[in-house]
Design a protein around this motif. Structure first.
Motif, PDB file in Angstrom:
ATOM      1  N   LEU A  75      14.229  51.873  17.406  1.00  0.00           N
ATOM      2  CA  LEU A  75      13.239  52.292  16.415  1.00  0.00           C
ATOM      3  C   LEU A  75      12.035  51.355  16.406  1.00  0.00           C
ATOM      4  N   TYR A  76      12.267  50.070  16.575  1.00  0.00           N
ATOM      5  CA  TYR A  76      11.181  49.080  16.667  1.00  0.00           C
ATOM      6  C   TYR A  76      10.287  49.419  17.858  1.00  0.00           C
ATOM      7  N   LEU A  77      10.910  49.662  19.007  1.00  0.00           N
ATOM      8  CA  LEU A  77      10.138  50.004  20.204  1.00  0.00           C
ATOM      9  C   LEU A  77       9.396  51.320  20.029  1.00  0.00           C
ATOM     10  N   MET A  78      10.039  52.305  19.410  1.00  0.00           N
ATOM     11  CA  MET A  78       9.389  53.598  19.186  1.00  0.00           C
ATOM     12  C   MET A  78       8.187  53.455  18.262  1.00  0.00           C
ATOM     13  N   ALA A  79       8.352  52.716  17.175  1.00  0.00           N
ATOM     14  CA  ALA A  79       7.268  52.578  16.202  1.00  0.00           C
ATOM     15  C   ALA A  79       6.050  51.909  16.835  1.00  0.00           C
ATOM     16  N   PHE A  80       6.261  50.806  17.522  1.00  0.00           N
ATOM     17  CA  PHE A  80       5.122  50.092  18.094  1.00  0.00           C
ATOM     18  C   PHE A  80       4.554  50.797  19.320  1.00  0.00           C
ATOM     19  N   THR A  81       5.395  51.373  20.152  1.00  0.00           N
ATOM     20  CA  THR A  81       4.894  52.081  21.332  1.00  0.00           C
ATOM     21  C   THR A  81       4.047  53.280  20.910  1.00  0.00           C
ATOM     22  N   GLY A  82       4.537  54.044  19.957  1.00  0.00           N
ATOM     23  CA  GLY A  82       3.751  55.178  19.471  1.00  0.00           C
ATOM     24  C   GLY A  82       2.432  54.751  18.860  1.00  0.00           C
ATOM     25  N   LEU A  83       2.475  53.688  18.054  1.00  0.00           N
ATOM     26  CA  LEU A  83       1.253  53.176  17.423  1.00  0.00           C
ATOM     27  C   LEU A  83       0.253  52.681  18.461  1.00  0.00           C
ATOM     28  N   PHE A  84       0.739  51.937  19.442  1.00  0.00           N
ATOM     29  CA  PHE A  84      -0.159  51.364  20.447  1.00  0.00           C
ATOM     30  C   PHE A  84      -0.775  52.430  21.352  1.00  0.00           C
ATOM     31  N   PHE A  85      -0.036  53.495  21.652  1.00  0.00           N
ATOM     32  CA  PHE A  85      -0.519  54.522  22.572  1.00  0.00           C
ATOM     33  C   PHE A  85      -1.275  55.658  21.886  1.00  0.00           C
ATOM     34  N   VAL A  86      -1.360  55.678  20.574  1.00  0.00           N
ATOM     35  CA  VAL A  86      -1.880  56.853  19.870  1.00  0.00           C
ATOM     36  C   VAL A  86      -3.368  57.116  20.140  1.00  0.00           C
ATOM     37  N   ILE A  87      -4.152  56.105  20.409  1.00  0.00           N
ATOM     38  CA  ILE A  87      -5.598  56.301  20.601  1.00  0.00           C
ATOM     39  C   ILE A  87      -5.930  56.785  22.014  1.00  0.00           C
ATOM     40  N   ALA A  88      -5.158  56.390  23.007  1.00  0.00           N
ATOM     41  CA  ALA A  88      -5.463  56.771  24.394  1.00  0.00           C
ATOM     42  C   ALA A  88      -5.555  58.286  24.576  1.00  0.00           C
ATOM     43  N   PRO A  89      -4.619  59.082  24.057  1.00  0.00           N
ATOM     44  CA  PRO A  89      -4.772  60.536  24.232  1.00  0.00           C
ATOM     45  C   PRO A  89      -5.998  61.102  23.517  1.00  0.00           C
ATOM     46  N   LEU A  90      -6.338  60.538  22.368  1.00  0.00           N
ATOM     47  CA  LEU A  90      -7.563  60.984  21.689  1.00  0.00           C
ATOM     48  C   LEU A  90      -8.785  60.711  22.548  1.00  0.00           C
ATOM     49  N   TYR A  91      -8.796  59.557  23.167  1.00  0.00           N
ATOM     50  CA  TYR A  91      -9.898  59.202  24.054  1.00  0.00           C
ATOM     51  C   TYR A  91      -9.961  60.150  25.252  1.00  0.00           C
ATOM     52  N   GLY A  92      -8.813  60.395  25.853  1.00  0.00           N
ATOM     53  CA  GLY A  92      -8.780  61.306  26.988  1.00  0.00           C
ATOM     54  C   GLY A  92      -9.255  62.697  26.616  1.00  0.00           C
ATOM     55  N   PHE A  93      -8.821  63.169  25.443  1.00  0.00           N
ATOM     56  CA  PHE A  93      -9.251  64.475  24.954  1.00  0.00           C
ATOM     57  C   PHE A  93     -10.769  64.502  24.769  1.00  0.00           C
ATOM     58  N   ALA A  94     -11.300  63.461  24.120  1.00  0.00           N
ATOM     59  CA  ALA A  94     -12.743  63.413  23.857  1.00  0.00           C
ATOM     60  C   ALA A  94     -13.544  63.334  25.150  1.00  0.00           C
ATOM     61  N   LEU A  95     -13.076  62.559  26.116  1.00  0.00           N
ATOM     62  CA  LEU A  95     -13.796  62.444  27.386  1.00  0.00           C
ATOM     63  C   LEU A  95     -13.838  63.765  28.145  1.00  0.00           C
ATOM     64  N   ASN A  96     -12.818  64.611  27.958  1.00  0.00           N
ATOM     65  CA  ASN A  96     -12.803  65.923  28.607  1.00  0.00           C
ATOM     66  C   ASN A  96     -13.566  66.977  27.824  1.00  0.00           C
ATOM     67  N   ALA A  97     -13.717  66.786  26.531  1.00  0.00           N
ATOM     68  CA  ALA A  97     -14.334  67.803  25.683  1.00  0.00           C
ATOM     69  C   ALA A  97     -15.834  67.604  25.491  1.00  0.00           C
ATOM     70  N   VAL A  98     -16.294  66.361  25.571  1.00  0.00           N
ATOM     71  CA  VAL A  98     -17.689  66.057  25.245  1.00  0.00           C
ATOM     72  C   VAL A  98     -18.330  65.301  26.410  1.00  0.00           C
ATOM     73  N   ALA A  99     -19.585  65.606  26.687  1.00  0.00           N
ATOM     74  CA  ALA A  99     -20.340  64.872  27.705  1.00  0.00           C
ATOM     75  C   ALA A  99     -21.039  63.688  27.034  1.00  0.00           C
ATOM     76  N   PHE A 100     -20.445  62.527  27.125  1.00  0.00           N
ATOM     77  CA  PHE A 100     -20.992  61.324  26.488  1.00  0.00           C
ATOM     78  C   PHE A 100     -22.061  60.683  27.370  1.00  0.00           C
ATOM     79  N   ARG A 101     -22.987  59.966  26.708  1.00  0.00           N
ATOM     80  CA  ARG A 101     -24.020  59.239  27.434  1.00  0.00           C
ATOM     81  C   ARG A 101     -23.430  58.097  28.254  1.00  0.00           C
ATOM     82  N   TRP A 102     -22.492  57.376  27.667  1.00  0.00           N
ATOM     83  CA  TRP A 102     -21.907  56.199  28.306  1.00  0.00           C
ATOM     84  C   TRP A 102     -20.515  56.538  28.827  1.00  0.00           C
TER      85      TRP A 102
END
Length: 186
Positions: free
Chosen positions: A110-137
């Motif tokens: 449970l310790y590993l699940m809680a921290f692994t999920g928390l640490f990885f939660v932003i990466a998929p959002l970033y990947g989604f945003a990079l595929n959905a929006v044409a950013f300047r940078w």
């Protein structure tokens, strides 16, 4: 209470925790007889647990569906990242749920699940945003995306190797996640 009136007593709880922690949050106590505790565990907490399991399973289904879409690469990637986000949130919340302790009886997992999920939660959002929006940078944001993938993996490897506890690496993500999200809105 019994026939002689309410019973009173003292409960003493002693917690020992690592020296690198300045504080220890304590969950509220539930005091009842055994059947009352089971009703609480199987009522409210189990309902939350099943919602979290549903999130994780939804994530797995979306990831699997993303592999079956061949028409448009960006659609496939967006579905994949959405599924990974659901999976990360589900794993994080399962690791944090009090019923999970009761049901799984494995605090290390449970310790590993809680921290692994928390640490990885932003990466998929970033990947989604990079595929959905044409950013300047785009290059900078792509580098931040890879950082958001590699640092959690490194934190997990250091934990499994016994070198650095995930709790100790939390401060990196307390800084990285808000800065990464701020870069998306600039």
């Amino acid at each position: 209470p019994d026939a002689n009136g309410p019973r009173t007593g003292t409960i003493t709880v002693t917690y020992e925790f690592p020296h690198d922690r300045a504080q220890l949050p304590v969950a509220p106590f539930a005091i009842s007889n055994t059947s009352g505790l089971y009703r609480y565990e199987f009522g409210y907490l189990m309902a939350c647990f099943f919602v979290e399991v549903f999130l994780a399973l939804t994530g797995i289904v979306l990831v699997l569906l993303s592999f079956s879409i061949y028409a448009v690469k960006s659609s496939r990637s967006m579905l994949l990242f959405l599924g990974l986000f659901f999976l990360a949130v589900g794993i994080w919340n399962i690791g944090e749920n009090d019923f999970s302790v009761f049901a799984l009886q494995n605090p290390v997992l449970l310790y590993l699940m809680a921290f692994t999920g928390l640490f990885f939660v932003i990466a998929p959002l970033y990947g989604f945003a990079l595929n959905a929006v044409a950013f300047r940078w785009h290059r900078l944001l792509t580098a931040v995306f890879y950082l958001e993938v590699l640092l959690p993996a490194l934190a997990l490897l250091l934990q499994l190797a016994g070198l650095v506890m995930m709790m100790q690496s939390l401060f990196v993500f307390d800084l990285l996640h808000p800065l990464a999200l701020a870069l998306l809105v600039l």
